[in-house]
Scaffold this active site. Structure first.
Site, PDB file in Angstrom:
ATOM      1  CG  HIS A   1      -1.514  -3.399   7.976  1.00 50.00           C
ATOM      2  ND1 HIS A   1      -2.818  -3.469   8.423  1.00 50.00           N
ATOM      3  CD2 HIS A   1      -0.872  -2.526   8.793  1.00 50.00           C
ATOM      4  CE1 HIS A   1      -2.958  -2.673   9.477  1.00 50.00           C
ATOM      5  NE2 HIS A   1      -1.788  -2.087   9.718  1.00 50.00           N
ATOM      6  CE1 TYR A   2      -0.495   0.959   1.530  1.00 46.25           C
ATOM      7  CE2 TYR A   2      -1.878  -0.984   1.347  1.00 46.25           C
ATOM      8  CZ  TYR A   2      -0.881  -0.174   0.841  1.00 46.25           C
ATOM      9  OH  TYR A   2      -0.270  -0.490  -0.341  1.00 46.25           O
TER      10      TYR A   2
ATOM     11  CB  THR B   1       3.340  -8.220  -0.339  1.00 46.12           C
ATOM     12  OG1 THR B   1       2.063  -8.461   0.270  1.00 46.12           O
ATOM     13  CG2 THR B   1       4.094  -9.541  -0.413  1.00 46.12           C
ATOM     14  CD  GLU B   2       0.202  -3.287  -2.184  1.00 44.22           C
ATOM     15  OE1 GLU B   2      -0.548  -2.404  -1.686  1.00 44.22           O
ATOM     16  OE2 GLU B   2      -0.071  -3.875  -3.238  1.00 44.22           O
ATOM     17  CG  ASN B   3       3.359  -0.550   5.954  1.00 42.42           C
ATOM     18  OD1 ASN B   3       4.339  -0.025   6.487  1.00 42.42           O
ATOM     19  ND2 ASN B   3       2.135  -0.342   6.385  1.00 42.42           N
TER      20      ASN B   3
END
Length: 283
Positions: free
Chosen positions: A118-119, A184-186
């Protein structure tokens, strides 16, 4: 849709293979990571915009999450929209493939956790494409804008919107029966001349991690882990080396690829060491 269909079936086979052959011996966890923005209605008092924001999520995150985390099948929003547009285009059946009953049973529940990238957040509103347009965008029927007050980043699509992180985590909890979540991503990007004093990245991480903390403490979200994207600058898809997400700067023109920590690397390591936000009064 055909590619996504096969991806979901392949995921299920990989999960079952691990579950039946390796889990007892290794004790690992296996799942899928889904990338998703949060969507707010452009006008929260306009029902069309409210429904557009819901469609945006169901067509993005729900496309893959609904079969795996709910019932083995696509969500009704996608099934209805794509079928109606397909028939209006003169086709005999929906462009969205159907799972057989045995495939639904095979797919349902093939997760040990919910992996989330999520960004950013978008403002969604309804848009009606002509019937003859065959595309994901026209099926979804959603256009997006951003609020001009939101801070920019090095990527045109990435606006700094921490509030959406908490809302998305809570939505996943409520929509998919409270799964354990691993982010897992930010992270956030920059462009242009070298500036190791990346105060905006420190602001991004502090703000987003704080919203994740609210999701855990106030909303009861089962958040098990968080991964910053990313440790060092890397090749970023179609934009190459122009957009940098790293906590460490990499000099790509030097054959040795030297790495230098940005200011955000120090602030992020403090958060990890303190298991929370450092208190300046405590040094």
């Amino acid at each position: 849709y055909v590619v996504g269909h096969n991806l979901i079936k392949a995921h299920a086979e990989a999960w079952h293979l691990y579950n039946e052959t390796y889990r007892a011996k290794q004790g690992g966890l296996i799942s899928i990571t889904i990338n998703s923005d949060w969507a707010e209605p452009r006008n929260p008092h306009n029902q069309e915009d409210v429904e557009a924001a819901r469609r945006y999520l169901q067509f993005l995150l729900g496309w893959f999450a609904h079969p795996i985390f709910k019932n083995g099948d696509y969500n009704e929003v996608m099934k209805t929209r794509i079928r109606e547009r397909s028939l209006a285009q003169g086709l005999k059946k929906s462009r969205l493939p159907e799972f057989t009953e045995s495939e639904k049973q095979r797919i349902k529940g093939t997760y040990d956790y919910f992996g989330l990238n999520h960004y950013t957040t978008v403002l969604a509103y309804n848009i009606n494409y002509p019937a003859g347009v065959l595309s994901y965008d026209s099926d979804r029927g959603v256009a997006t804008v951003s609020d001009r007050s939101w801070l920019n980043s090095g990527s045109i699509w990435l606006k700094v919107t921490p509030f959406g992180f908490r809302k998305l985590l809570r939505w996943i909890k409520e929509e998919y029966n409270d799964p354990p979540i691993y982010v897992t991503e930010n992270g956030v990007s920059e462009r242009g001349a070298l500036d190791l004093n990346d105060t905006w990245r420190t602001h991004y991480y502090r703000s987003y991690i704080n919203e994740a903390l609210k999701a855990v403490v106030l909303d009861g979200v089962d958040l098990r882990g968080y991964t910053a994207w990313t440790l060092m600058d890397n090749f970023e898809w179609a934009v190459g080396f122009d957009e940098r997400f790293g906590l460490y700067h990499v000099n790509f023109t030097d054959p040795d690829l030297p790495r230098r920590p940005k200011a955000s690397a120090r602030s992020y390591s403090q958060i990890i060491n303190c298991n929370g936000f450092p208190d300046p009064a405590m040094g």
